[in-house]
Scaffold this active site. Structure first.
Site, mmCIF file in Angstrom:
data_model
loop_
_atom_site.group_PDB
_atom_site.id
_atom_site.type_symbol
_atom_site.label_atom_id
_atom_site.label_comp_id
_atom_site.label_asym_id
_atom_site.label_seq_id
_atom_site.Cartn_x
_atom_site.Cartn_y
_atom_site.Cartn_z
ATOM 1 C CG MET A 38 -48.509 60.664 -42.949
ATOM 2 S SD MET A 38 -49.959 61.193 -42.061
ATOM 3 C CE MET A 38 -49.916 60.108 -40.642
ATOM 4 C CG LEU A 41 -39.279 58.141 -42.557
ATOM 5 C CD1 LEU A 41 -38.326 58.155 -43.748
ATOM 6 C CD2 LEU A 41 -40.681 57.751 -43.008
ATOM 7 N N GLY A 44 -40.263 49.948 -40.398
ATOM 8 C CA GLY A 44 -41.421 49.587 -41.226
ATOM 9 C C GLY A 44 -41.386 50.348 -42.542
ATOM 10 C CG HIS A 45 -42.034 54.576 -42.501
ATOM 11 N ND1 HIS A 45 -41.892 54.929 -41.183
ATOM 12 C CD2 HIS A 45 -43.307 54.908 -42.842
ATOM 13 C CE1 HIS A 45 -43.006 55.465 -40.747
ATOM 14 N NE2 HIS A 45 -43.892 55.459 -41.722
ATOM 15 C CG ASP A 158 -51.383 51.880 -41.722
ATOM 16 O OD1 ASP A 158 -51.945 52.341 -40.729
ATOM 17 O OD2 ASP A 158 -50.146 51.917 -41.867
HETATM 18 P P1 AMP Z 1 -47.345 56.429 -42.265
HETATM 19 O O1 AMP Z 1 -46.100 57.261 -42.278
HETATM 20 O O2 AMP Z 1 -47.720 55.949 -40.922
HETATM 21 O O3 AMP Z 1 -48.460 57.056 -43.045
HETATM 22 O O4 AMP Z 1 -46.975 55.101 -43.071
HETATM 23 C C1 AMP Z 1 -46.451 55.161 -44.369
HETATM 24 C C2 AMP Z 1 -46.458 53.769 -44.953
HETATM 25 O O5 AMP Z 1 -45.653 52.907 -44.154
HETATM 26 C C3 AMP Z 1 -47.856 53.149 -44.981
HETATM 27 O O6 AMP Z 1 -48.022 52.430 -46.197
HETATM 28 C C4 AMP Z 1 -47.841 52.235 -43.798
HETATM 29 O O7 AMP Z 1 -48.710 51.133 -43.917
HETATM 30 C C5 AMP Z 1 -46.385 51.765 -43.813
HETATM 31 N N1 AMP Z 1 -46.004 51.273 -42.486
HETATM 32 C C6 AMP Z 1 -46.153 51.911 -41.298
HETATM 33 N N2 AMP Z 1 -45.751 51.106 -40.280
HETATM 34 C C7 AMP Z 1 -45.353 49.935 -40.845
HETATM 35 C C8 AMP Z 1 -44.856 48.703 -40.329
HETATM 36 N N3 AMP Z 1 -44.675 48.501 -39.024
HETATM 37 N N4 AMP Z 1 -44.553 47.714 -41.208
HETATM 38 C C9 AMP Z 1 -44.753 47.898 -42.540
HETATM 39 N N5 AMP Z 1 -45.216 49.030 -43.087
HETATM 40 C C10 AMP Z 1 -45.516 50.035 -42.255
#
Ligand code: AMP
Length: 293
Positions: A38, A41, A44-45, A158
């Site tokens: 989403m 970034l 983690g991303h 997640d």
């Molecule tokens: P989001 O933008 O929050 O929807 O996350 C996109 C992807 O990044 C999802 O698969 C999340 O699980 C992963 N993600 C978010 N935060 C982290 C993190 N701290 N470590 C690893 N993956 C992450």
């Protein structure tokens, strides 16, 4: 981008453009790693993107704040959006393409079709965010059809979302590999999240209560505690000791089905959600009892 460096990242905002890019990659027989996000970034991303880079010929990141997965009183309108900043970070990986559609591109009419993954969607966050995982499964299905990944990358951060997607891919025969990636944390243990930027300085400090609680639970499981209620109580105690935090749930569940565990016999997932100030944060850890392979 450094001065003089060629910009090879392709920004795609429409479905026809995406389909034509994907057609070209297919014709060339290239493997494609897709990282759905989403935006807003962080490391983690980027860790997902680097893994995708290492394992595929082409890497495609999707950036779409999906209205279907937000409840009416949640943070859809104020969710952080920073496409320029995101593209800068992604050029550093580097990735080959970004698909960043507007809401009308993804939902030109009300979505009458949706994807529901029973059971695994129902506990934990699903109990507090009705319709959330239906929204996630539906948009991920659309993104999978549009991007046709060889592999798709999701964070263990997640864990329930990852479990929902794994089950959806298995049950509905999507022809792709789901790759789960470890949670990336700040030096003090806080799981990185786009929502961390909502936190005030005091809330940022308080936010470590989730990982502190989960680690207390993990130590108990590693030390031989078999009673899930005792482990849950220990996690709860640490989080509730933090005055700026309001616990939503602390749970001990099966790592694939997300079903609640009573007696701990094998690997379990410890998961918690709390509001810190007005920001809702989640985190989880896997824990393994002694003597478990
Ligand atoms: P989001 O933008 O929050 O929807 O996350 C996109 C992807 O990044 C999802 O698969 C999340 O699980 C992963 N993600 C978010 N935060 C982290 C993190 N701290 N470590 C690893 N993956 C992450």
């Amino acid at each position: 981008m450094a001065p003089g460096e060629a910009d090879t990242l392709e920004l795609v905002t429409t479905i026809p453009e995406l389909r034509s890019l994907r057609r070209a990659w297919r014709a060339a027989g290239l493997s494609v790693g897709v990282v759905p996000t989403m935006g807003a970034l962080h490391e983690g991303h980027l860790s997902l993107c680097r893994r995708a880079r290492a394992e595929n010929d082409r890497v495609l990141v999707t950036i779409f704040v999906n209205p279907l997965q937000f409840g009416p009183n949640e943070d859809f309108t104020r969710y952080p959006r920073d496409l320029e900043g995101d593209l800068r970070l992604l050029r550093g990986v580097p990735v080959d393409a970004v698909f960043s559609p507007g809401t009308e591109e993804m939902y030109p009419r009300p979505n009458w079709a949706s994807v529901e993954v029973a059971h695994v969607s129902e506990g934990l966050c699903g109990a507090f965010r009705p319709g959330h995982f239906r929204g996630v499964a539906t948009v991920v299905t659309k993104l999978f059809h549009l991007t046709e990944p060889t592999r798709a990358y999701f964070g263990q951060k997640d864990a329930q979302q990852l479990a929902v997607i794994r089950r959806m891919v298995a049950d509905l025969n999507f022809d792709l590999e789901v790759v789960g990636c470890p949670t990336v944390r700040e030096p003090d243990g806080l799981a990185m999240s786009s929502r961390n930027r909502y936190l005030s300085a005091a809330e940022r400090k308080a936010a470590t209560c989730l990982i502190r609680g989960l680690r207390a639970g993990e130590r108990m499981v590693a030390g031989g505690e078999r009673d899930a209620a005792a482990v849950r109580a220990a996690i709860t105690e640490v989080i509730e000791a933090e005055p700026l935090a309001r616990l939503q749930y602390a749970a001990v569940v099966h790592p694939e089905t997300m079903a609640e565990v009573r007696k701990i016999h094998g690997k379990v997932l410890l998961a918690a959600a709390a509001h810190v100030g007005s920001t809702r944060l989640i985190d989880n850890l896997e824990a393994t009892p002694p003597g478990t392979a």
